[in-house]
Design an enzyme around this catalytic site. Structure first.
Site, PDB file in Angstrom:
ATOM      1  N   ASP A  12       0.869  -1.192   0.000  1.00 25.81           N
ATOM      2  CA  ASP A  12       0.000   0.000   0.000  1.00 25.81           C
ATOM      3  C   ASP A  12       0.898   1.232   0.000  1.00 25.81           C
ATOM      4  OD1 ASP A  12      -2.425   1.587   0.279  1.00 25.81           O
ATOM      5  OD2 ASP A  12      -1.806   1.909   2.346  1.00 25.81           O
ATOM      6  N   SER A  13       0.284   2.371  -0.207  1.00 25.60           N
ATOM      7  CA  SER A  13       1.061   3.624  -0.161  1.00 25.60           C
ATOM      8  C   SER A  13       1.580   3.873   1.255  1.00 25.60           C
ATOM      9  CB  SER A  13       0.156   4.804  -0.552  1.00 25.60           C
ATOM     10  OG  SER A  13      -0.970   4.838   0.325  1.00 25.60           O
ATOM     11  N   CYS A  75      -4.457  -1.438  -1.965  1.00 17.95           N
ATOM     12  CA  CYS A  75      -4.538   0.016  -2.136  1.00 17.95           C
ATOM     13  C   CYS A  75      -5.507   0.276  -3.283  1.00 17.95           C
ATOM     14  CB  CYS A  75      -3.139   0.524  -2.483  1.00 17.95           C
ATOM     15  SG  CYS A  75      -3.053   2.260  -2.925  1.00 17.95           S
ATOM     16  N   GLU A 154      -2.184   7.973   8.839  1.00 15.96           N
ATOM     17  CA  GLU A 154      -0.743   7.646   8.810  1.00 15.96           C
ATOM     18  C   GLU A 154      -0.061   8.120  10.093  1.00 15.96           C
ATOM     19  OE1 GLU A 154       1.531   6.121   6.539  1.00 15.96           O
ATOM     20  OE2 GLU A 154      -0.300   5.323   5.661  1.00 15.96           O
ATOM     21  N   CYS A 186     -11.060   3.262   0.369  1.00 17.97           N
ATOM     22  CA  CYS A 186      -9.635   3.488   0.626  1.00 17.97           C
ATOM     23  C   CYS A 186      -9.255   2.583   1.783  1.00 17.97           C
ATOM     24  CB  CYS A 186      -9.390   4.955   0.998  1.00 17.97           C
ATOM     25  SG  CYS A 186      -7.713   5.252   1.607  1.00 17.97           S
ATOM     26  N   HIS A 188      -7.140   2.762   3.993  1.00 14.35           N
ATOM     27  CA  HIS A 188      -6.859   3.420   5.280  1.00 14.35           C
ATOM     28  C   HIS A 188      -8.125   3.546   6.120  1.00 14.35           C
ATOM     29  CE1 HIS A 188      -3.058   4.699   3.419  1.00 14.35           C
ATOM     30  NE2 HIS A 188      -2.657   5.134   4.590  1.00 14.35           N
TER      31      HIS A 188
END
Ligand code: DGL
Length: 271
Positions: A12-13, A75, A154, A186, A188
């Protein structure tokens, strides 16, 4: 020759893909997993399609050097921008990507009004347009990019003032339109489901696609006789700061995992 004891590669990012890793782990606890978070480049959402493809290719090449037997693009943004490109570039490798869960949402909604939370690159991608065309069938979709939410997550800020404001600004207008379902587009965003549920209330269903993705990984590995009851080792690597990723691992998954640094030689190749 790919060996069943090889690990599952997940990327993932940033930390978002950990919401998929935890479902894979719950379903297949004996599988080893190598997780790559590209923290030095997060967020991917505002980036160009080409940049995301370059990052995804470089990460896949790295995961191949680690003997990954399958690669999970955990992602939505990278799936939207790079999944087709990756399958063409690595025809020997099996990929599982993310797809905004418009289909289950459209099947379940009673008000026929659904909210979708994703990044700009996901909404702009051909994958999202195709999913909407194939599955929305008359359901009204309300989209929001939740700008800044990825960065808050994050930093491990799962229920602070900034996070709450971003979600309220996204969800309140949707609630006024009488949505009864929210799609998390997403990886996240599952980490803030408790806050989302507080905002939308118990009458609104929140759909996290991660369990379905884990089931797809299991199906594909079983079909190829590639499942494995290993020690279930988790190996985390980051292109960013090791200490901050270790701290966030504790916050998000409650684990004290070792995290190893990797570095980009340029924006296409990991040294
Ligand atoms: N977690 C990723 C997704 O599912 C990317 C978020 C970002 O880096 O913008 O889209």
């Amino acid at each position: 020759m790919i060996n069943p004891s090889y690990p599952i590669g997940v990327f993932d990012s940033g930390v978002g893909g950990l919401s998929v890793l935890r479902e894979i782990r719950a379903l297949m606890p004996g599988e080893d997993i190598i997780y790559f978070g590209d923290q030095v480049h997060v967020p991917y959402g505002p980036r160009s399609l080409k940049q995301i493809q370059d990052f995804s290719e470089g990460i896949t090449r790295y995961l191949l050097t680690q003997n990954s037997k399958i690669v999970v693009v955990a992602c939505n943004t990278a799936s939207a921008a790079a999944l087709t490109y990756l399958r063409q570039t690595f025809p020997e490798m099996q990929f599982v990507g993310m797809e905004p869960a418009v289909k289950p949402a459209a099947e379940k909604t009673l008000t026929r009004k659904v909210g979708v939370l994703a990044t700009p690159a996901t909404f702009q991608g051909a994958l999202y347009a195709s999913v909407v065309e194939r599955f929305a069938n008359g359901v009204e979709l309300f989209q929001n990019t939740c700008s800044g939410l990825v960065q808050q997550i994050e930093m491990g800020n799962l229920n602070g003032e900034e996070t709450r404001t971003i979600l309220e600004d996204a969800l309140h207008p949707m609630l006024e339109k009488n949505i009864d379902t929210v799609v998390l587009g997403c990886t996240h965003y599952p980490f803030v489901i408790p806050l989302i549920e507080k905002i939308v209330g118990e009458k609104v269903r929140v759909i996290d696609p991660a369990p379905a993705v884990a089931r797809q990984v299991k199906r594909l590995l079983e079909a190829r006789g590639m499942t494995n009851q290993n020690s279930g080792e988790l190996h985390f690597v980051t292109s960013g700061e090791v200490d901050s990723v270790k701290a966030i691992l504790k916050v998000l998954l409650g684990i004290d995992g070792e995290v190893y640094p990797v570095r980009w030689k340029n924006d296409r190749e990991i040294q």
